[in-house]
Write an enzyme that holds these catalytic residues in place. Structure first.
Site, PDB file in Angstrom:
ATOM      1  N   TRP A  34      -3.273   5.664   0.527  1.00 48.92           N
ATOM      2  CA  TRP A  34      -3.254   7.070   0.919  1.00 48.92           C
ATOM      3  C   TRP A  34      -2.762   7.887  -0.273  1.00 48.92           C
ATOM      4  O   TRP A  34      -1.752   7.534  -0.875  1.00 48.92           O
ATOM      5  CB  TRP A  34      -2.315   7.232   2.111  1.00 48.92           C
ATOM      6  CG  TRP A  34      -2.495   8.491   2.891  1.00 48.92           C
ATOM      7  CD1 TRP A  34      -1.709   9.590   2.829  1.00 48.92           C
ATOM      8  CD2 TRP A  34      -3.504   8.759   3.854  1.00 48.92           C
ATOM      9  NE1 TRP A  34      -2.156  10.548   3.688  1.00 48.92           N
ATOM     10  CE2 TRP A  34      -3.272  10.062   4.346  1.00 48.92           C
ATOM     11  CE3 TRP A  34      -4.585   8.044   4.347  1.00 48.92           C
ATOM     12  CZ2 TRP A  34      -4.077  10.652   5.298  1.00 48.92           C
ATOM     13  CZ3 TRP A  34      -5.380   8.632   5.300  1.00 48.92           C
ATOM     14  CH2 TRP A  34      -5.132   9.922   5.762  1.00 48.92           C
ATOM     15  N   GLU A  85       2.526   0.054   5.886  1.00 54.06           N
ATOM     16  CA  GLU A  85       2.097  -1.335   5.736  1.00 54.06           C
ATOM     17  C   GLU A  85       2.736  -2.045   4.533  1.00 54.06           C
ATOM     18  O   GLU A  85       2.579  -3.253   4.370  1.00 54.06           O
ATOM     19  CB  GLU A  85       0.568  -1.404   5.618  1.00 54.06           C
ATOM     20  CG  GLU A  85      -0.174  -1.062   6.893  1.00 54.06           C
ATOM     21  CD  GLU A  85      -0.251   0.439   7.200  1.00 54.06           C
ATOM     22  OE1 GLU A  85      -0.380   0.796   8.398  1.00 54.06           O
ATOM     23  OE2 GLU A  85      -0.164   1.261   6.256  1.00 54.06           O
ATOM     24  N   LEU A 143       3.120   7.624  -1.383  1.00 55.88           N
ATOM     25  CA  LEU A 143       3.416   9.046  -1.241  1.00 55.88           C
ATOM     26  C   LEU A 143       3.265   9.382   0.234  1.00 55.88           C
ATOM     27  O   LEU A 143       2.180   9.250   0.804  1.00 55.88           O
ATOM     28  CB  LEU A 143       2.457   9.888  -2.084  1.00 55.88           C
ATOM     29  CG  LEU A 143       2.592  11.403  -1.966  1.00 55.88           C
ATOM     30  CD1 LEU A 143       3.960  11.867  -2.466  1.00 55.88           C
ATOM     31  CD2 LEU A 143       1.488  12.109  -2.749  1.00 55.88           C
ATOM     32  N   VAL A 188       3.499  12.294   2.907  1.00 59.35           N
ATOM     33  CA  VAL A 188       3.510  13.756   2.960  1.00 59.35           C
ATOM     34  C   VAL A 188       3.485  14.246   4.398  1.00 59.35           C
ATOM     35  O   VAL A 188       3.098  13.527   5.315  1.00 59.35           O
ATOM     36  CB  VAL A 188       2.318  14.368   2.175  1.00 59.35           C
ATOM     37  CG1 VAL A 188       2.343  13.910   0.733  1.00 59.35           C
ATOM     38  CG2 VAL A 188       0.998  14.042   2.821  1.00 59.35           C
ATOM     39  N   ARG A 218       5.688  13.504  12.200  1.00 56.97           N
ATOM     40  CA  ARG A 218       6.823  13.819  11.333  1.00 56.97           C
ATOM     41  C   ARG A 218       6.894  12.812  10.192  1.00 56.97           C
ATOM     42  O   ARG A 218       7.144  11.644  10.404  1.00 56.97           O
ATOM     43  CB  ARG A 218       8.101  13.809  12.147  1.00 56.97           C
ATOM     44  CG  ARG A 218       8.114  14.919  13.197  1.00 56.97           C
ATOM     45  CD  ARG A 218       9.425  14.937  13.959  1.00 56.97           C
ATOM     46  NE  ARG A 218      10.583  14.963  13.096  1.00 56.97           N
ATOM     47  CZ  ARG A 218      11.231  16.061  12.705  1.00 56.97           C
ATOM     48  NH1 ARG A 218      10.797  17.229  13.116  1.00 56.97           N
ATOM     49  NH2 ARG A 218      12.284  15.982  11.932  1.00 56.97           N
ATOM     50  N   HIS A 223       1.062  21.831  -6.071  1.00 56.19           N
ATOM     51  CA  HIS A 223       1.821  20.658  -5.641  1.00 56.19           C
ATOM     52  C   HIS A 223       1.132  19.381  -6.087  1.00 56.19           C
ATOM     53  O   HIS A 223       1.775  18.465  -6.601  1.00 56.19           O
ATOM     54  CB  HIS A 223       1.994  20.639  -4.121  1.00 56.19           C
ATOM     55  CG  HIS A 223       2.947  21.659  -3.619  1.00 56.19           C
ATOM     56  ND1 HIS A 223       2.883  22.146  -2.350  1.00 56.19           N
ATOM     57  CD2 HIS A 223       3.991  22.284  -4.211  1.00 56.19           C
ATOM     58  CE1 HIS A 223       3.833  23.026  -2.171  1.00 56.19           C
ATOM     59  NE2 HIS A 223       4.520  23.142  -3.288  1.00 56.19           N
TER      60      HIS A 223
END
Length: 152
Positions: A13, A49, A71, A73, A79, A120
């Site tokens: 991801w 994982e 990462l 986010v 949440r 960002h």
């Protein structure tokens, strides 16, 4: 010192950002160790994982140390603090219960806005390069400490 073997487990991801950390880590650790290490890269779907993959590799592999990279986010669906807390807690439990050294490079920014022109995303593309080098330095220190303990 014999050639070190590192298991690098990364979430896919946000792979474009996490890959920067791995590339930086790989480059820096080759400079820091007297002999370039073997680095096996294992990709998992997401950060949740990572702990299981490290546990399986520790049980069945022959690794000196692991690096966990990801990462997490705030995607607005769940949440992200919950995910980040559980990943960190699982990695710490794994380290303590199985005595497996893990360098933790799973970052959780407070705010993150995706998109090609997102400031960002641009910031974290560069930030993960710095974090990769920091993870390599931490890896070197940890490997040195393990060697010292084994020589006691």
């Amino acid at each position: 010192m014999s050639q070190q073997r590192i298991g690098f487990v990364q979430a896919s991801w946000h792979g474009n950002i996490v890959n920067r950390l791995r590339e930086s880590f790989t480059s820096k650790i080759a400079e820091l160790l007297p002999e370039p290490p073997v680095i096996d890269v294992w990709e998992v779907p997401g950060s949740l994982e990572i702990p299981l993959q490290i546990s399986l590799l520790h049980e069945h592999g022959n690794y000196d140390i692991f690096v966990a990279a990801g990462l997490i986010v705030n995607g607005g669906i769940y949440r992200h603090e919950f995910v980040a807390d559980n990943v960190l807690r699982s990695v710490m439990d794994l380290q303590m219960s199985q005595h497996v050294p893990i360098i933790y490079a799973v970052l959780t920014p407070h705010n993150f806005h995706e998109g090609e022109n997102s400031p960002h995303e641009q910031f974290f593309l560069e930030h993960f390069v710095a974090k990769g080098a920091e993870a390599a330095s931490a890896c070197k220190i940890t490997l040195d400490n393990i060697a010292k303990v084994k020589s006691l």
